[in-house]
Design a protein around this motif. Structure first.
Motif, mmCIF file in Angstrom:
data_model
loop_
_atom_site.group_PDB
_atom_site.id
_atom_site.type_symbol
_atom_site.label_atom_id
_atom_site.label_comp_id
_atom_site.label_asym_id
_atom_site.label_seq_id
_atom_site.Cartn_x
_atom_site.Cartn_y
_atom_site.Cartn_z
ATOM 1 N N ASP A 70 15.700 45.712 63.513
ATOM 2 C CA ASP A 70 16.057 44.668 64.481
ATOM 3 C C ASP A 70 16.764 45.223 65.707
ATOM 4 O OD1 ASP A 70 14.941 42.819 62.825
ATOM 5 O OD2 ASP A 70 16.838 42.131 61.952
ATOM 6 N N GLY A 71 17.032 46.545 65.723
ATOM 7 C CA GLY A 71 17.609 47.172 66.903
ATOM 8 C C GLY A 71 19.121 47.172 66.969
ATOM 9 N N PHE A 72 19.812 46.772 65.899
ATOM 10 C CA PHE A 72 21.277 46.732 65.936
ATOM 11 C C PHE A 72 21.905 48.111 65.724
ATOM 12 C CE2 PHE A 72 20.220 42.324 64.571
ATOM 13 C CZ PHE A 72 20.772 41.663 65.662
ATOM 14 N N MET A 73 21.191 49.013 65.060
ATOM 15 C CA MET A 73 21.700 50.351 64.800
ATOM 16 C C MET A 73 20.590 51.372 65.056
ATOM 17 S SD MET A 73 24.929 50.192 63.716
ATOM 18 C CE MET A 73 25.302 51.499 62.551
ATOM 19 N N ALA A 74 21.000 52.605 65.339
ATOM 20 C CA ALA A 74 20.023 53.664 65.591
ATOM 21 C C ALA A 74 19.317 54.063 64.304
ATOM 22 C CB ALA A 74 20.718 54.880 66.217
ATOM 23 N N ARG A 75 18.156 54.678 64.450
ATOM 24 C CA ARG A 75 17.354 55.045 63.289
ATOM 25 C C ARG A 75 18.056 56.080 62.422
ATOM 26 N NH1 ARG A 75 13.733 52.289 60.825
ATOM 27 N NH2 ARG A 75 12.869 51.711 62.871
ATOM 28 N N ASP A 76 18.856 56.982 63.030
ATOM 29 C CA ASP A 76 19.532 58.008 62.231
ATOM 30 C C ASP A 76 20.685 57.446 61.413
ATOM 31 O OD1 ASP A 76 21.232 57.446 64.321
ATOM 32 O OD2 ASP A 76 21.746 59.538 64.730
ATOM 33 N N GLU A 99 29.552 54.832 60.406
ATOM 34 C CA GLU A 99 28.709 53.646 60.358
ATOM 35 C C GLU A 99 27.330 53.951 59.789
ATOM 36 O OE1 GLU A 99 28.453 51.710 64.080
ATOM 37 O OE2 GLU A 99 30.586 51.184 64.169
ATOM 38 N N GLY A 100 26.836 53.023 58.989
ATOM 39 C CA GLY A 100 25.491 53.091 58.449
ATOM 40 C C GLY A 100 24.833 51.727 58.570
ATOM 41 N N ALA A 101 23.586 51.640 58.137
ATOM 42 C CA ALA A 101 22.875 50.369 58.257
ATOM 43 C C ALA A 101 21.709 50.335 57.282
ATOM 44 C CB ALA A 101 22.366 50.163 59.686
ATOM 45 N N SER A 102 21.268 49.114 56.998
ATOM 46 C CA SER A 102 20.065 48.924 56.194
ATOM 47 C C SER A 102 18.841 49.030 57.098
ATOM 48 C CB SER A 102 20.096 47.565 55.498
ATOM 49 O OG SER A 102 20.012 46.521 56.466
ATOM 50 N N ARG A 103 17.669 49.063 56.484
ATOM 51 C CA ARG A 103 16.441 49.190 57.269
ATOM 52 C C ARG A 103 16.218 47.960 58.145
ATOM 53 N NH1 ARG A 103 10.365 50.743 55.024
ATOM 54 N NH2 ARG A 103 9.312 50.564 57.031
ATOM 55 N N VAL A 104 16.575 46.783 57.646
ATOM 56 C CA VAL A 104 16.391 45.555 58.428
ATOM 57 C C VAL A 104 17.229 45.607 59.698
ATOM 58 C CG1 VAL A 104 16.679 43.065 58.413
ATOM 59 C CG2 VAL A 104 15.854 44.220 56.361
#
Length: 406
Positions: free
Chosen positions: A318-324, A309-314
């Motif tokens: 917004d707290g949906f994914m960890a910073r790493d 799993e990865g995520a965008s900065r937004v």
């Protein structure tokens, strides 16, 4: 009139402020420079064109900058053909072929091979087993030798050394090049060097003036030695081939490879939790952004696909994914084989972070967003419906596999 040159404090401030719209225009026109590893680098901030309103634009569609031609109507450029009818010698390259395809490390190695081959030599690529690569010609392969057989499948370094010795006996390459990697090339190269009685040059990042320059002392020092016959090269050892296409003519061994009784038994790959794989090393990344409304469904889809799993900065802010898990220039630069972007519009920092990914799949409602322009495959629609369809498709696939196995 005075000839005194006066300072412009505002212009100096703009030149230091990378966020200012006029920052790029205040920089000196430096298009390329020598990087710390001895590789020529290009100025990525120099791309783009000035639009009719005086604002600099970046065309990510692949069409001609400033023109009206769409990506689908772009004309494919035919690269000049590089041929070596009767090679005076060979430079053999044994790529890792992770996932059956050439990696960026493999392409750097082929670029180094062409430096050593010059005009009279030919680059011979030795590949074990079946592969999925169809771009050997544009990667710089003049001759392609595929060693097929069950003995080369899986983890079989002893059998592969036997195959390379057969290639060495028939073609007698001037140099052997293998990637000094953890994907198999580092171990295979050292085993092969022991079999040939050669002292390999390891962790080589540059070949210049008939010398190999490799890392030593925990990477803090450089060790220079004459060009060895067997070279284990590091990442970015040379620029990959990009301006010519090559024949990639298939060749075969004149004799069968001696099959010996291996002392190693391959028990198969160990199952690894995708969530435990570091982002920079993940091969398959499933990334979510602001367009994801059901994060529970997102996590279930990633689990069904077996993806990291990865995520965008937004999504991270917004707290949906960890910073790493953040992907991009302000997060982690990734080099995945497949990168799936769900509900990510494609900010420039995010696109920079996925620049080295092989295949990008975009799921988005906006057909005009930058991520759609960057993607190799785009799916336009509501993310929740598409994710649920992916889960159902994976469940049906696994059920069919179990039925076939039974």
């Amino acid at each position: 009139m005075s000839d005194i040159i006066r300072r412009d404090p505002r212009a100096e401030w703009i030149a230091r402020n990378r966020l200012h719209p006029l920052h790029a225009a205040m920089q000196p026109a430096q298009h390329s420079w020598m990087g710390p590893n001895g590789v020529i680098r290009k100025n990525l901030h120099g791309i783009g064109f000035i639009g009719p309103n005086g604002i600099k634009r970046i065309d990510r569609s692949g069409a001609q900058q400033g023109g009206a031609t769409k990506r689908s109507a772009a004309v494919e450029v035919q690269l000049p053909l590089h041929q070596v009818a009767a090679p005076a010698f060979y430079i053999s390259v044994v790529p890792d072929m992770v996932g059956g395809r050439l990696s960026s490390h493999d392409r750097d190695l082929l670029g180094l091979a062409h430096q050593l081959a010059g005009k009279d030599g030919a680059v011979l690529a030795v590949v074990f087993g079946e592969h999925k690569e169809n771009a050997f010609a544009t990667a710089g392969v003049d001759r392609l030798l595929v060693l097929e057989g069950d003995q080369f499948n899986g983890y079989a370094p002893e059998q592969r050394v036997q195959g390379l010795r057969a290639v060495d006996n028939q073609f007698n390459p001037r140099h052997w090049l293998l990637p000094d990697s953890r994907s198999g090339g580092g171990e295979l190269g050292r085993r092969f060097a022991a079999a040939l009685g050669e002292r390999p040059a390891t962790r080589v990042w540059q070949v210049k003036d008939q010398e190999c320059i490799g890392r030593a002392g925990a990477g803090l020092q450089d060790l220079a030695r004459p060009v060895a016959r067997l070279i284990l090269a590091a990442v970015e050892c040379a620029e990959p081939v990009s301006e010519t296409r090559h024949e990639a003519l298939p060749v075969e061994l004149s004799t069968a490879v001696v099959r010996s009784l291996s002392r190693i038994e391959d028990l198969g790959a160990v199952a690894v939790d995708p969530a435990a794989i570091p982002m920079a090393e993940a091969e398959f990344i499933f990334s979510g952004g602001n367009g994801v409304k059901d994060w529970g469904l997102f996590h279930r889809t990633a689990e069904a696909l077996g993806a990291t799993e990865g995520a965008s900065r937004v999504a991270v802010d917004d707290g949906f994914m960890a910073r790493d898990r953040q992907v991009g220039a302000s997060g982690t630069w990734v080099t995945a084989r497949v990168y799936v972007a769900v509900g990510i519009s494609g900010a420039i920092q995010h696109l920079q972070g996925i620049g080295a990914c092989d295949k990008v799949v975009a799921i988005n409602l906006d057909p005009g967003c930058d991520m759609i322009k960057r993607a190799d495959l785009s799916v336009i629609g509501e993310s929740a419906e598409i994710l649920q369809a992916l889960i159902d498709a994976m469940a049906a696939y696994r059920n069919d596999a179990k039925r076939d196995a039974a």
